[in-house]
Design an enzyme around this catalytic site. Structure first.
Site, PDB file in Angstrom:
ATOM      1  N   ASP A   1       0.811  -1.216   0.000  1.00 35.49           N
ATOM      2  CA  ASP A   1       0.000   0.000   0.000  1.00 35.49           C
ATOM      3  C   ASP A   1       0.851   1.276   0.000  1.00 35.49           C
ATOM      4  O   ASP A   1       1.889   1.333   0.658  1.00 35.49           O
ATOM      5  CB  ASP A   1      -0.913  -0.046   1.248  1.00 35.49           C
ATOM      6  CG  ASP A   1      -2.055   0.936   1.168  1.00 35.49           C
ATOM      7  OD1 ASP A   1      -2.260   1.529   0.087  1.00 35.49           O
ATOM      8  OD2 ASP A   1      -2.753   1.106   2.182  1.00 35.49           O
TER       9      ASP A   1
ATOM     10  N   GLU B   1      -3.450  -0.402  -8.103  1.00 38.59           N
ATOM     11  CA  GLU B   1      -4.283   0.721  -7.662  1.00 38.59           C
ATOM     12  C   GLU B   1      -3.463   1.996  -7.794  1.00 38.59           C
ATOM     13  O   GLU B   1      -2.286   2.020  -7.465  1.00 38.59           O
ATOM     14  CB  GLU B   1      -4.724   0.516  -6.205  1.00 38.59           C
ATOM     15  CG  GLU B   1      -5.413   1.750  -5.636  1.00 38.59           C
ATOM     16  CD  GLU B   1      -6.330   1.453  -4.459  1.00 38.59           C
ATOM     17  OE1 GLU B   1      -6.925   0.358  -4.413  1.00 38.59           O
ATOM     18  OE2 GLU B   1      -6.433   2.320  -3.584  1.00 38.59           O
TER      19      GLU B   1
END
Ligand SMILES: [Zn+2]
Length: 503
Positions: A170, A277
């Site tokens: 992330d 992402e």
């Protein structure tokens, strides 16, 4: 021997010392593997043919001839080597590609939450991204990609879960971090180009704007592609006029270049399918619908294959508490973002800082028609701190006082409206009422954002002040830990369920 007999045999010999996690028992041919614990730790128990057991590092409890087979019972630590062997035997222990399925990330800062998270996901048609940690969180918790992933997989094994699940590296800003995460087996990468997003463009006058714009190498091309072009979404006309096009291009062009570079690296380096992402949420600039349209068109044009896009949505998104702002206003602007995503197609909208945003979840799920990803992390840590408050009030009080001392310095990297003066005096709250602190925004945020300081704090002998004791409490009261945490995550997931139309 079958599963029942194995259990019976083990229980007879070792039941007074070890408790078996029954759902964890898995077999491959005549070899059995499961998780057990004594009063201090968890272990992998290998009940297998001697030659198979030899590959695992651990201590032999006995070697025996059973049913004509030479078998060994071996107690092994939950280390990376042993896990790698298990992952070869049981491929379902490997994280996998999620794609456009609805998905939900459950960051786990302590690395012991996965069985509880899995319980929350049971019978929900939502793809779990169980491993999810940012580079910043890892620094604060002194963990690394491998540890984050290994902890999750051990949790899957303990729960007897046979997948699927994802692993999200992330908020990655550098290619070297992407490389490391890919090497460890992560399947999802969240690129964070926020260092390249300009937040000062709105303040420029026309002359400065023109001058800067003309310095962009492909400024002419961009103009040709977009200037005056209009896009009809949701009955609304989105038009790139000269000013907006220049502002948006200047704000995002370096960030787009960075994303393209990262994507090209991953495409070459990662041999298997991966989720990508792109997140522009961690900047002061709220992403306008027109800016959303522009970045997506540019990513598509430049060949970036991405699954999720995280925008900075309207409103105040603070850690670990409800959405602050007009939900109606959010819904209105959000429907425009959804319409853009639908029109362009092929990706989901991603919501970061998703912990405890109960009021916007139904909107998010309904509007996107299930094309969503949501990330939570801090809320799991808060549930764990809450269990400490329930089970070891004295320890919680120490943590709370320490957090108060560190709040001033730790708040720097967050957007917060926390007011410490609204938190009741910790010395006057009776033990049984400490839990109420986790219902109030100010005290939630106090514990939420100081997690790194709390977990890293050491005394002058170099021993952790809180960390080991927190693990000990949660180990001792594991049932309470799993119950509170899974109930809380489940509250999130229940708001997201819906029938989804394919598109
Ligand atoms: Zn984010």
């Amino acid at each position: 021997m079958n599963k029942g007999e194995i259990l019976q045999y083990f229980d007879k010999g070792y039941g007074n010392k070890y408790k078996v996690y029954a759902p964890s028992i898995k077999s491959e041919k005549d070899n059995y593997f499961f998780i057990v614990k004594d009063n201090k730790e968890k272990y992998l128990l290998v009940f297998a043919k001697i030659d198979v057991s030899r590959e695992f590092s651990g201590k032999v409890l006995e070697e025996q001839k059973l049913d004509g087979n030479e078998i060994a019972i071996k107690i092994c630590s939950l280390n990376h080597h042993n896990l790698s062997l298990l992952r070869e035997i049981f491929p379902f222990l490997n994280p996998s590609f999620c794609g456009l399925r609805p998905s939900f990330g459950t960051g786990d800062r302590l690395g012991i939450a996965t069985p509880a998270h899995l319980k929350a996901f049971k019978d929900k048609n939502i793809f779990p991204i169980l491993a999810q940690q940012s580079v910043r969180e890892m620094a604060r918790t002194e963990r690394n990609w491998q540890k984050v992933l290994d902890d999750v997989i051990w949790g899957c094994f303990e729960a007897g879960y046979e997948g699927p699940f994802g692993a999200d590296a992330d908020h990655v800003k550098k290619i070297e971090d992407l490389k490391e995460a890919a090497d460890c087996g992560f399947t999802m990468f969240t690129l964070d180009p926020s260092d390249f997003i300009r937040n000062d463009i709105g303040r420029l006058d026309k002359q400065e704007l023109d001058q800067l714009y003309n310095q962009i190498p492909n400024s002419k091309e961009i103009k040709k592609l977009y200037l005056g072009k209009s896009y009809k979404v949701n009955g609304k006309e989105l038009i790139f006029d000269e000013k907006s096009l220049k502002e948006i291009t200047l704000t995002y062009s370096e960030a787009i270049n960075h994303v393209v570079k990262c994507y090209e690296f991953l495409k070459d380096y990662k041999k298997s399918n991966f989720d990508l992402e792109i997140s522009v949420d961690e900047t002061p600039t709220v992403t306008s619908p027109l800016a959303h349209l522009f970045v997506v068109l540019e990513f598509k044009r430049r060949g970036v294959n991405f699954q999720n896009l995280a925008l900075h949505f309207l409103g105040d998104w603070q850690k670990g508490i409800e959405y602050i702002g007009e939900v109606k206003q959010f819904a209105k602007e959000f429907s425009l973002h959804v319409a853009i995503a639908k029109k362009i197609g092929g990706y989901k909208l991603s919501l970061h800082t998703g912990s405890d945003k109960f009021s916007v979840y139904p909107i998010f799920a309904r509007e996107t028609e299930g094309f969503y990803h949501i990330k939570t992390a801090g809320t799991s840590w808060l549930e764990e701190a809450k269990v400490v408050a329930m089970k070891d009030p004295a320890l919680y009080r120490e943590i709370h006082r320490f957090a108060l001392e560190n709040f001033g310095k730790d708040r720097a990297s967050y957007n917060l409206t926390t007011d410490l003066s609204r938190i009741p005096d910790i010395d006057t709250i009776p033990d049984g009422e400490l839990i109420n602190l986790f219902k109030k925004n100010d005290s939630r945020q106090l514990i939420h954002i100081t997690y790194g300081s709390i977990l890293r704090a050491k005394d002058d002998k170099g021993k952790y002040i809180f960390k080991d004791r927190i693990y000990k409490v949660l180990f001792q009261y594991e049932e309470d830990h799993y119950r509170e945490l899974s109930n809380h995550i489940r509250r999130h997931l229940e708001l997201l369920e819906l029938k989804r139309r394919e598109r």
